[in-house]
Motif scaffolding. Structure first.
Motif, PDB file in Angstrom:
ATOM      1  N   HIS A 142       0.828  -1.204   0.000  1.00 58.14           N
ATOM      2  CA  HIS A 142       0.000   0.000   0.000  1.00 58.14           C
ATOM      3  C   HIS A 142       0.859   1.249   0.000  1.00 58.14           C
ATOM      4  O   HIS A 142       0.578   2.229   0.661  1.00 58.14           O
ATOM      5  CB  HIS A 142      -1.006   0.010   1.161  1.00 58.14           C
ATOM      6  N   HIS A 152      -1.733   4.717  -4.591  1.00 58.91           N
ATOM      7  CA  HIS A 152      -2.956   4.012  -4.200  1.00 58.91           C
ATOM      8  C   HIS A 152      -3.822   4.968  -3.388  1.00 58.91           C
ATOM      9  O   HIS A 152      -3.321   5.844  -2.707  1.00 58.91           O
ATOM     10  CB  HIS A 152      -2.650   2.791  -3.329  1.00 58.91           C
ATOM     11  N   LEU A 169      -7.810   0.521  -1.862  1.00 58.94           N
ATOM     12  CA  LEU A 169      -7.490  -0.511  -0.874  1.00 58.94           C
ATOM     13  C   LEU A 169      -8.757  -1.108  -0.274  1.00 58.94           C
ATOM     14  O   LEU A 169      -8.832  -2.312  -0.031  1.00 58.94           O
ATOM     15  CB  LEU A 169      -6.586   0.054   0.213  1.00 58.94           C
TER      16      LEU A 169
END
Length: 84
Positions: free
Chosen positions: A62, A66, A71
């Motif tokens: 992550h 992103h 996510l």
């Protein structure tokens, strides 16, 4: 995700977690490689665990470009994979 009834947990204790990758312990009914393949088939790139954790965990990166929404979408699909 633990509260979603899928039996996963974050391996690293609070205070020792990485801001770039999370390693998740899987329920004994799933292997890292099988979950990795199922996620890839759904358009997501994750990794099986590493070393002795290869079969019992997955890793989700992550860092980089992103968003929280992306996510959350990945976690929704992971929940589907683990409850299918």
């Amino acid at each position: 995700m633990r509260g979603a009834g899928v039996g996963v947990s974050v391996l690293s204790p609070e205070g020792f977690r990485s801001p770039t990758v999370t390693c998740i312990a899987l329920p004994s009914s799933h292997t890292g490689s099988a979950v990795n393949s199922a996620m890839k088939a759904r358009g997501f790139t994750i990794s099986a665990g590493y070393g002795s954790l290869k079969d019992s965990s997955i890793r989700i990166g992550h860092m980089g470009d992103h968003t929280v929404e992306e996510l959350e979408g990945l976690l929704d699909v992971l929940r589907e994979v683990l409850t299918a």
